[in-house]
Motif scaffolding. Structure first.
Motif, PDB file in Angstrom:
ATOM      1  N   SER A 294      43.457  12.226 -30.888  1.00  0.00           N
ATOM      2  CA  SER A 294      44.307  11.919 -30.099  1.00  0.00           C
ATOM      3  C   SER A 294      44.118  10.410 -29.726  1.00  0.00           C
ATOM      4  O   SER A 294      42.900  10.183 -29.038  1.00  0.00           O
ATOM      5  CB  SER A 294      44.340  12.863 -28.821  1.00  0.00           C
ATOM      6  OG  SER A 294      45.135  12.135 -27.681  1.00  0.00           O
ATOM      7  N   ALA A 295      44.839   9.557 -29.585  1.00  0.00           N
ATOM      8  CA  ALA A 295      44.589   8.187 -29.068  1.00  0.00           C
ATOM      9  C   ALA A 295      44.429   7.993 -27.733  1.00  0.00           C
ATOM     10  O   ALA A 295      43.767   7.299 -27.224  1.00  0.00           O
ATOM     11  CB  ALA A 295      46.133   7.366 -29.373  1.00  0.00           C
ATOM     12  N   ALA A 296      45.167   8.954 -26.831  1.00  0.00           N
ATOM     13  CA  ALA A 296      44.921   9.048 -25.464  1.00  0.00           C
ATOM     14  C   ALA A 296      43.417   9.641 -25.075  1.00  0.00           C
ATOM     15  O   ALA A 296      42.735   8.935 -24.169  1.00  0.00           O
ATOM     16  CB  ALA A 296      45.814  10.146 -24.922  1.00  0.00           C
ATOM     17  N   GLN A 297      43.003  10.510 -25.921  1.00  0.00           N
ATOM     18  CA  GLN A 297      41.551  10.896 -25.654  1.00  0.00           C
ATOM     19  C   GLN A 297      40.573  10.028 -25.994  1.00  0.00           C
ATOM     20  O   GLN A 297      39.546   9.653 -25.221  1.00  0.00           O
ATOM     21  CB  GLN A 297      41.354  12.304 -26.667  1.00  0.00           C
ATOM     22  CG  GLN A 297      42.028  13.367 -25.984  1.00  0.00           C
ATOM     23  CD  GLN A 297      41.775  14.659 -26.729  1.00  0.00           C
ATOM     24  OE1 GLN A 297      41.071  14.752 -27.896  1.00  0.00           O
ATOM     25  NE2 GLN A 297      42.410  15.904 -26.397  1.00  0.00           N
ATOM     26  N   PHE A 298      40.842   9.184 -27.139  1.00  0.00           N
ATOM     27  CA  PHE A 298      40.002   8.173 -27.464  1.00  0.00           C
ATOM     28  C   PHE A 298      39.894   6.867 -26.483  1.00  0.00           C
ATOM     29  O   PHE A 298      38.930   6.518 -26.071  1.00  0.00           O
ATOM     30  CB  PHE A 298      40.400   7.259 -28.799  1.00  0.00           C
ATOM     31  CG  PHE A 298      39.858   6.188 -29.025  1.00  0.00           C
ATOM     32  CD1 PHE A 298      38.705   5.813 -29.622  1.00  0.00           C
ATOM     33  CD2 PHE A 298      40.872   4.838 -28.874  1.00  0.00           C
ATOM     34  CE1 PHE A 298      38.357   4.592 -29.758  1.00  0.00           C
ATOM     35  CE2 PHE A 298      40.505   3.606 -29.002  1.00  0.00           C
ATOM     36  CZ  PHE A 298      38.925   3.713 -29.467  1.00  0.00           C
ATOM     37  N   LEU A 299      41.142   6.582 -25.947  1.00  0.00           N
ATOM     38  CA  LEU A 299      41.196   5.607 -24.708  1.00  0.00           C
ATOM     39  C   LEU A 299      40.751   5.997 -23.509  1.00  0.00           C
ATOM     40  O   LEU A 299      39.872   5.148 -22.880  1.00  0.00           O
ATOM     41  CB  LEU A 299      42.605   5.231 -24.613  1.00  0.00           C
ATOM     42  CG  LEU A 299      43.310   4.155 -25.501  1.00  0.00           C
ATOM     43  CD1 LEU A 299      44.700   4.013 -25.314  1.00  0.00           C
ATOM     44  CD2 LEU A 299      42.738   3.006 -25.738  1.00  0.00           C
ATOM     45  N   ARG A 300      40.601   7.262 -23.398  1.00  0.00           N
ATOM     46  CA  ARG A 300      39.979   7.878 -22.000  1.00  0.00           C
ATOM     47  C   ARG A 300      38.605   7.827 -22.025  1.00  0.00           C
ATOM     48  O   ARG A 300      37.660   7.518 -21.087  1.00  0.00           O
ATOM     49  CB  ARG A 300      40.560   9.289 -21.789  1.00  0.00           C
ATOM     50  CG  ARG A 300      39.940   9.948 -20.483  1.00  0.00           C
ATOM     51  CD  ARG A 300      40.588  11.297 -20.313  1.00  0.00           C
ATOM     52  NE  ARG A 300      42.044  11.328 -20.176  1.00  0.00           N
ATOM     53  CZ  ARG A 300      42.387  11.783 -21.166  1.00  0.00           C
ATOM     54  NH1 ARG A 300      42.277  12.441 -22.534  1.00  0.00           N
ATOM     55  NH2 ARG A 300      44.035  12.071 -21.135  1.00  0.00           N
ATOM     56  N   ARG A 301      37.944   7.941 -23.419  1.00  0.00           N
ATOM     57  CA  ARG A 301      36.470   8.087 -23.520  1.00  0.00           C
ATOM     58  C   ARG A 301      35.877   6.505 -23.500  1.00  0.00           C
ATOM     59  O   ARG A 301      35.014   6.592 -22.900  1.00  0.00           O
ATOM     60  CB  ARG A 301      36.304   8.640 -24.840  1.00  0.00           C
ATOM     61  CG  ARG A 301      34.552   9.070 -25.119  1.00  0.00           C
ATOM     62  CD  ARG A 301      34.557   9.690 -26.312  1.00  0.00           C
ATOM     63  NE  ARG A 301      35.037   9.378 -27.563  1.00  0.00           N
ATOM     64  CZ  ARG A 301      36.098  10.009 -28.310  1.00  0.00           C
ATOM     65  NH1 ARG A 301      36.913  10.931 -27.802  1.00  0.00           N
ATOM     66  NH2 ARG A 301      36.371   9.224 -29.238  1.00  0.00           N
ATOM     67  N   TYR A 302      36.614   5.718 -23.823  1.00  0.00           N
ATOM     68  CA  TYR A 302      36.160   4.249 -24.076  1.00  0.00           C
ATOM     69  C   TYR A 302      36.589   3.334 -22.661  1.00  0.00           C
ATOM     70  O   TYR A 302      36.405   2.362 -22.808  1.00  0.00           O
ATOM     71  CB  TYR A 302      36.556   3.632 -25.488  1.00  0.00           C
ATOM     72  CG  TYR A 302      35.534   3.995 -26.545  1.00  0.00           C
ATOM     73  CD1 TYR A 302      34.406   3.161 -26.906  1.00  0.00           C
ATOM     74  CD2 TYR A 302      35.875   5.323 -27.372  1.00  0.00           C
ATOM     75  CE1 TYR A 302      33.732   3.606 -27.961  1.00  0.00           C
ATOM     76  CE2 TYR A 302      35.323   5.389 -28.313  1.00  0.00           C
ATOM     77  CZ  TYR A 302      34.091   4.706 -28.496  1.00  0.00           C
ATOM     78  OH  TYR A 302      33.149   5.220 -29.678  1.00  0.00           O
ATOM     79  N   ARG A 303      37.270   4.085 -21.977  1.00  0.00           N
ATOM     80  CA  ARG A 303      38.263   3.371 -20.843  1.00  0.00           C
ATOM     81  C   ARG A 303      37.106   2.474 -20.048  1.00  0.00           C
ATOM     82  O   ARG A 303      37.506   1.284 -19.922  1.00  0.00           O
ATOM     83  CB  ARG A 303      39.072   4.243 -19.905  1.00  0.00           C
ATOM     84  CG  ARG A 303      39.829   3.464 -18.810  1.00  0.00           C
ATOM     85  CD  ARG A 303      40.460   4.524 -17.914  1.00  0.00           C
ATOM     86  NE  ARG A 303      39.605   5.253 -17.193  1.00  0.00           N
ATOM     87  CZ  ARG A 303      39.852   6.264 -16.222  1.00  0.00           C
ATOM     88  NH1 ARG A 303      41.135   6.394 -15.975  1.00  0.00           N
ATOM     89  NH2 ARG A 303      39.322   6.813 -15.396  1.00  0.00           N
ATOM     90  N   ARG A 304      36.181   2.697 -19.556  1.00  0.00           N
ATOM     91  CA  ARG A 304      35.341   1.786 -18.612  1.00  0.00           C
ATOM     92  C   ARG A 304      34.760   0.770 -19.429  1.00  0.00           C
ATOM     93  O   ARG A 304      34.640  -0.201 -19.114  1.00  0.00           O
ATOM     94  CB  ARG A 304      34.085   2.784 -18.132  1.00  0.00           C
ATOM     95  CG  ARG A 304      32.933   2.111 -17.371  1.00  0.00           C
ATOM     96  CD  ARG A 304      32.216   3.133 -16.424  1.00  0.00           C
ATOM     97  NE  ARG A 304      32.677   3.943 -15.638  1.00  0.00           N
ATOM     98  CZ  ARG A 304      32.187   4.491 -14.971  1.00  0.00           C
ATOM     99  NH1 ARG A 304      30.880   4.752 -14.907  1.00  0.00           N
ATOM    100  NH2 ARG A 304      32.555   5.547 -14.153  1.00  0.00           N
ATOM    101  N   ASP A 305      34.472   1.215 -20.508  1.00  0.00           N
ATOM    102  CA  ASP A 305      33.645   0.081 -21.661  1.00  0.00           C
ATOM    103  C   ASP A 305      34.912  -0.966 -21.865  1.00  0.00           C
ATOM    104  O   ASP A 305      34.547  -2.358 -21.565  1.00  0.00           O
ATOM    105  CB  ASP A 305      33.250   0.845 -22.961  1.00  0.00           C
ATOM    106  CG  ASP A 305      32.567  -0.477 -23.851  1.00  0.00           C
ATOM    107  OD1 ASP A 305      32.233  -1.545 -23.556  1.00  0.00           O
ATOM    108  OD2 ASP A 305      33.070  -0.177 -24.919  1.00  0.00           O
ATOM    109  N   ILE A 306      36.239  -0.649 -22.258  1.00  0.00           N
ATOM    110  CA  ILE A 306      37.123  -1.652 -22.688  1.00  0.00           C
ATOM    111  C   ILE A 306      37.430  -2.445 -21.352  1.00  0.00           C
ATOM    112  O   ILE A 306      37.493  -3.447 -21.485  1.00  0.00           O
ATOM    113  CB  ILE A 306      38.178  -0.894 -23.305  1.00  0.00           C
ATOM    114  CG1 ILE A 306      37.625  -0.229 -24.647  1.00  0.00           C
ATOM    115  CG2 ILE A 306      39.501  -1.615 -23.458  1.00  0.00           C
ATOM    116  CD1 ILE A 306      38.540   0.528 -25.296  1.00  0.00           C
TER     117      ILE A 306
END
Length: 371
Positions: A294-306
């Protein structure tokens, strides 16, 4: 605009803060050290229920006091017989016609800085470097008011008309060399008054490296103007000596919950038309990719870093960037977008995509709380 009424006695202090209220009448430099355990011992929910005027805070005895003293030394080193008076308020704020400025309350206490970070994802002025940049900026506004510099024809010829209404938002040109770079988000482009304050801040910074840093820039003539202007003011007393404190902390009956509700709403943005198109360039909506992550799960996992990388690169408030990222996550989930490339490659492309979204927001108008 000014709220001059006191807090009164209609509200009873919570027992865990009553001792701190009693200390408020004292002048000991140990003041904030005494109340640290009291504020540290209550929950975020209890803090948010407090009114701003009920916070037991002073500048004395804090790191903030040391930074203000450093600002005064910098002014004195430039032979300026001027010390802007300061007070705690809701945000960084230099009122029109006042030779001083307000400083946000949260900088007077580590517990409130922690709350600010949890509510807004960053603490503006927390580090010494950032705090000094803002203090110099506000000192620029204050000295402008003290000597009514903006009334001079030469000031107008250099920076533009002070009487131009403040915009609700501004559209910066990141590549422009006609403005100095001091605060984030190209803030000198917001208004002529901000252009002057930013230029003054760069001029005041110790080291005198501005000639080398801004050589060949259009902004250099502005710094040279400020340099000559300040030499003319050396050892002179200000015309405006008012010590009035506008919207001081003790006059603000808003609760912390109401304060942060309003502040977060201020950073809400309108989405650019190309928003979803950018998502489709990064992720896939094809049915043959339904088994992919899932793209949403990927973004959620890397959100703080990005978000951290994009905030550093663009200078846009972290809350706004996080707000855009959250919307990206929601839309990825609603559109059932999928990740079809390696995660590290997707991370780099996500940084580029989020930066693109932020820059599109800048092009449609970006606003910050006025300094």
């Amino acid at each position: 605009m000014s709220r001059t009424a006191g807090c009164g006695n209609r509200w009873t202090y919570p027992p865990h803060l009553q001792h701190a209220k009693d200390h408020q009448r004292g002048t000991s430099t140990r003041y904030n050290g005494d109340v640290h355990p009291l504020l540290d011992g209550i929950t975020d929910r209890q803090l948010l229920d407090l009114r701003l005027c009920d916070l037991p805070l002073k500048i004395e005895g804090t790191r903030l006091e040391l930074r203000i003293a450093r600002l005064y030394r910098e002014l004195n080193a430039r032979s300026l017989n001027f010390k802007p008076h300061v007070w705690l308020g809701e945000e960084w704020f230099t009122p029109d016609g006042i030779a001083g400025f307000g400083i946000p309350f949260y900088l007077a206490h580590p517990r409130l800085m922690k709350l600010e970070r949890s509510q807004m994802l960053e603490v503006e002025g927390a580090s010494e470097g950032e705090c000094m940049r803002i203090l110099r900026h506000e000192a620029g506004h204050a000295i402008d008011n003290a000597f009514r510099l903006h009334a001079r024809r030469s000031w107008k010829d250099t920076f533009g008309s002070y009487r131009v209404p403040y915009p609700e938002w501004y559209q910066p040109q990141p590549g422009s060399r006609d403005y100095v770079l001091n605060l984030d988000a190209w803030y000198g482009q917001a208004h002529p008054a901000e252009d002057f304050a930013e230029t003054f801040a760069v001029w005041l910074r110790p080291g005198n490296s501005w000639r080398r840093q801004y050589g060949g820039w259009g902004a250099l003539r502005k710094i040279e103007y400020v340099d000559q202007l300040m030499k003319d003011l050396a050892f002179r007393r200000a015309k405006n000596t008012s010590r009035r404190c506008v919207d001081s902390l003790r006059s603000l009956k808003t609760t912390l919950h109401e304060h942060y509700q309003k502040k977060r709403a201020y950073y809400t943005i309108h989405w650019p038309a190309l928003f979803e198109r950018n998502l489709y360039r990064l992720f896939s909506a094809e049915t043959r990719h339904q088994s992919f992550p899932s793209a949403a799960q990927f973004l959620r996992r890397y959100r703080r870093d990005i978000c951290g990388v994009v905030a550093t690169g663009t200078g846009v408030h972290r809350y706004t960037i996080n707000h855009i990222m959250r919307h990206m996550i929601v839309r990825c989930r609603e559109l059932d977008l999928r990740l079809t490339i390696p995660e590290q490659e997707a991370r780099q492309l996500s940084i580029a995509t989020l930066t693109m979204q932020v820059m599109q927001v800048l092009q449609t108008g970006y606003h910050r709380i006025p300094l």
